[in-house]
Design an enzyme around this catalytic site. Sequence first.
Site, short mmCIF file in Angstrom:
data_model
loop_
_atom_site.label_atom_id
_atom_site.label_comp_id
_atom_site.label_asym_id
_atom_site.label_seq_id
_atom_site.Cartn_x
_atom_site.Cartn_y
_atom_site.Cartn_z
N LYS A 28 37.27 -112.71 -1.11
CA LYS A 28 38.57 -112.49 -1.71
C LYS A 28 39.62 -113.38 -1.03
O LYS A 28 39.70 -113.44 0.20
CB LYS A 28 38.98 -111.03 -1.58
N LYS A 88 33.38 -107.09 -17.15
CA LYS A 88 33.42 -105.80 -16.44
C LYS A 88 33.54 -104.71 -17.49
O LYS A 88 34.48 -104.71 -18.29
CB LYS A 88 34.60 -105.73 -15.47
#
Length: 344
Positions: free
Chosen positions: A161, A265
């Site tokens: 990230k 997702k």
Amino acid sequence: MSKIKNIKFITKKYSYKKPFHIANSFATGATNVEVEIETEEGIKGFGEASPSWRVCGETSDSVVSLLNKAKSILNGKDIERYSLIFKEMSSFIFSPSLVTAIEFAVIDALCKKNGIRVWKFLGGNKNEIETDKTVSISSVDDMVTDSIKIKREGFNIIKIKTGENLSKDIEVIEEIYRKTKGLRYIVDANTGYTPKEAICFAKKIYSKGIDISVFEQPVNRYDIESLKLVRFNSPFPVCADESVKTKYDALNLIKKEAVDYINIKLMKSGFSQALSIIELALSSNIKLMIGCMSESSVGINQSVQLACGRGVFDFCDLDSHLLIKEDKIRGDFVQNKNIIRVKP
């Protein structure tokens, strides 16, 4: 016929093993809603909603508030005519995580009735997938330490990230690469960079001889022209995540040639919408990745069944159940380090 006679929502709270920090977002836990559908024959199907306020404007409370509406739509419906149920669920477009939980629970019940595993019903292409594991934003030392631990745990792909501090992010990638050389890396900026920063980041990393398998959602989700600009100026494949929730979003990105990858997702699209996005991507030579929000193993099971059933995902980022405190795996799969295998 196999009609639905009842639907239940069960709220479950989970804590992360360590705080989960991404660009402009920080979480210590998640509240999910499990869905149980029961037919007149006593067959039960299970799903899970893991709502995201940041991406979809959903909360667990907003999901739970829809129970009576869900009952009014679903009770009496025949799970063998599941496509009609999916059409009814289009009225829940503002709550995609709930759509996924209900649609999957219906498919789960249908497969149990007919004695077939969900992954086989969806195509049966693979019986196992490989997942990455995520390193969230922290100090450089902590992120490197987490990456080394992930390598020792047997993972071959690390998701890193970034998106809050360009110079630090470049240093992080360099240090992680130095300590875990030989692994593959997905870098996810979660909309954190400006287009100039994203291009600078990609070129700096490339100039240091570091390969990034996927550069995910580098810029603002609504700025499709900037996403395209980064794609055409990045040495690494660019992936859309937050920019794609519906099949119409996917079609728009494909038409504008803005991405190399789409990250599906279920929590931001719904199960049936995800199936449509897959077909759009395959017909356009766009590559696919499948990811997660904050699902427990119940929710991850939904994505595992889809990933194995369809067998079309280059990368699987299905690790949220590993990042939260959960007593045991409750899905129809087993996991050995980085390998997730569905039950035969």
